[in-house]
Scaffold this active site. Structure first.
Site, PDB file in Angstrom:
ATOM      1  N   MET A 119      -0.057 -15.854  15.373  1.00 27.85           N
ATOM      2  CA  MET A 119      -0.349 -15.272  14.182  1.00 27.85           C
ATOM      3  C   MET A 119      -1.093 -13.834  14.077  1.00 27.85           C
ATOM      4  SD  MET A 119      -2.748 -17.030  11.040  1.00 27.85           S
ATOM      5  CE  MET A 119      -1.171 -18.271  10.632  1.00 27.85           C
ATOM      6  N   VAL A 149      -0.135  -2.879  10.652  1.00 34.54           N
ATOM      7  CA  VAL A 149       0.418  -2.317  11.882  1.00 34.54           C
ATOM      8  C   VAL A 149      -0.004  -3.257  13.143  1.00 34.54           C
ATOM      9  CG1 VAL A 149       0.390   0.095  11.196  1.00 34.54           C
ATOM     10  CG2 VAL A 149      -1.365  -0.864  12.401  1.00 34.54           C
ATOM     11  N   LYS A 164      -9.607   2.875  -1.989  1.00 38.46           N
ATOM     12  CA  LYS A 164      -9.666   2.178  -0.857  1.00 38.46           C
ATOM     13  C   LYS A 164     -11.210   2.579  -0.250  1.00 38.46           C
ATOM     14  CE  LYS A 164      -7.437   1.316   3.581  1.00 38.46           C
ATOM     15  NZ  LYS A 164      -6.201   1.435   4.292  1.00 38.46           N
ATOM     16  N   GLU A 184       0.773  -1.149  -0.007  1.00 40.14           N
ATOM     17  CA  GLU A 184       0.019   0.086   0.018  1.00 40.14           C
ATOM     18  C   GLU A 184       0.940   1.249   0.127  1.00 40.14           C
ATOM     19  OE1 GLU A 184      -3.464   1.839   2.951  1.00 40.14           O
ATOM     20  OE2 GLU A 184      -2.206   0.228   3.376  1.00 40.14           O
ATOM     21  N   CYS A 224      -5.420  -3.103   2.616  1.00 38.02           N
ATOM     22  CA  CYS A 224      -5.424  -3.205   3.859  1.00 38.02           C
ATOM     23  C   CYS A 224      -6.726  -3.318   4.909  1.00 38.02           C
ATOM     24  CB  CYS A 224      -4.712  -1.800   4.385  1.00 38.02           C
ATOM     25  SG  CYS A 224      -3.928  -2.084   6.145  1.00 38.02           S
TER      26      CYS A 224
END
Length: 298
Positions: free
Chosen positions: A197, A187, A127, A56, A160
């Site tokens: 995970m 993030v 987006k 991104e 994202c």
């Protein structure tokens, strides 16, 4: 540059090779970011990749200090420098490239993903779901959820935080998408345990499984103006299992996987009796979630 690749064992049907490029763009360094992306695209193409996904906002960097800075780093699509350079690379290597750009349209800015191929510019996705300070710089996307027909199947793009919305994947699946290409800047999420995970990988696997979608997630690494990014790029098959295991949390690398479209479409049949998209109770809820879009003919 390290690389992760799945087994080269022969498959029942011909497959295509895809790549998720995990790299570290730097905010404000457009020329350097573009040069780095072109180098990694060439590396992926030389390894056999036919579809290459970049992170991104890979051309501009992510953590802007002001809207003025974001506007300065943005560019038009497809006429901008990054898109034109990727078009040249796609033609040179005979591949499809998906990358994140800050798109400037008049006085508006969009966080967008652009798709280019050997034929040139293919399309843009803007987006839909903005994250955090993105609300200070970008308009919400206004192009819906397009699906693009290519020689490598039906390709779609999301970005994202869009991956936190199951409606996005379901609507793409209902339009017949085979592969979802996701440029991302993941993030750390609150409550993330050490060694567990990351949430984004879990969401990608779950949504791939329940929609029969292959998902290519290309995340960035590094820390930019105090914001850490978590890497862990992943390529997930239409059955929900990783085709390329999550990448490093902090290293640049390219993940590769082979995707078999015929087998992917067949994997939507969970048992002799069960196919997730067919088993939806459309007598109870709107099959297209109220969009009014028409179903594709398979």
């Amino acid at each position: 540059m390290s690389a992760l690749r799945i087994s080269d064992e022969p498959q029942e049907f011909p497959s295509i090779t895809v790549a998720a490029v995990q790299m570290e763009p730097r905010v404000g360094c457009k020329a350097e970011n573009l040069e780095a992306s072109l180098h990694l695209i060439a590396e992926a193409a030389s390894a056999g990749a036919q579809i290459v996904v970049l992170p991104e906002l890979v051309s501009s960097g992510y953590v802007f200090s002001s809207r003025e800075e974001a506007f300065e780093l943005a560019e038009s699509v497809p006429a901008g420098l990054s898109t034109q350079a990727w078009i040249d690379a796609a033609r040179q290597h005979n591949i499809y490239i998906i990358g994140g750009v800050a798109e400037r349209v008049g006085h508006k800015l969009y966080n967008c993903a652009v798709m280019v191929g050997p034929e040139g510019y293919v399309g843009t996705y803007r987006k839909l779901h903005l994250w955090g300070d993105e609300h200070l710089y970008f308009e919400v996307g206004d192009l819906g959820l397009p699906v693009f027909h290519t020689p490598f199947g039906r390709l779609a793009m999301i970005i994202c935080y869009d991956g936190w919305f199951p409606e996005v994947y379901r609507l793409l699946a209902m339009q017949g998408a085979d592969i979802v290409c996701m440029p991302t800047n993941w993030v750390p999420m609150p409550g993330q345990g050490n060694g567990a995970m990351i949430m984004a990988n879990t969401l990608a696997m779950a949504n791939a499984h329940v929609n029969g979608l292959n998902i290519i997630c290309a995340n960035r690494v590094g820390t930019e103006r105090g914001q850490r990014f978590v890497g862990n790029s992943i390529i997930v098959g239409a059955d929900g299992w990783p085709l390329a295991a999550p990448g490093s949390p902090d290293l640049q690398q390219i993940l590769y996987a082979d995707i078999n479209l015929k087998a992917s479409r067949q994997s939507r049949h969970l048992t002799t009796f069960n196919t997730v998209l067919r088993d939806r109770r459309t007598d109870i809820y709107d099959p297209m979630l109220g969009t009014g879009w028409q179903l594709p003919r398979y």
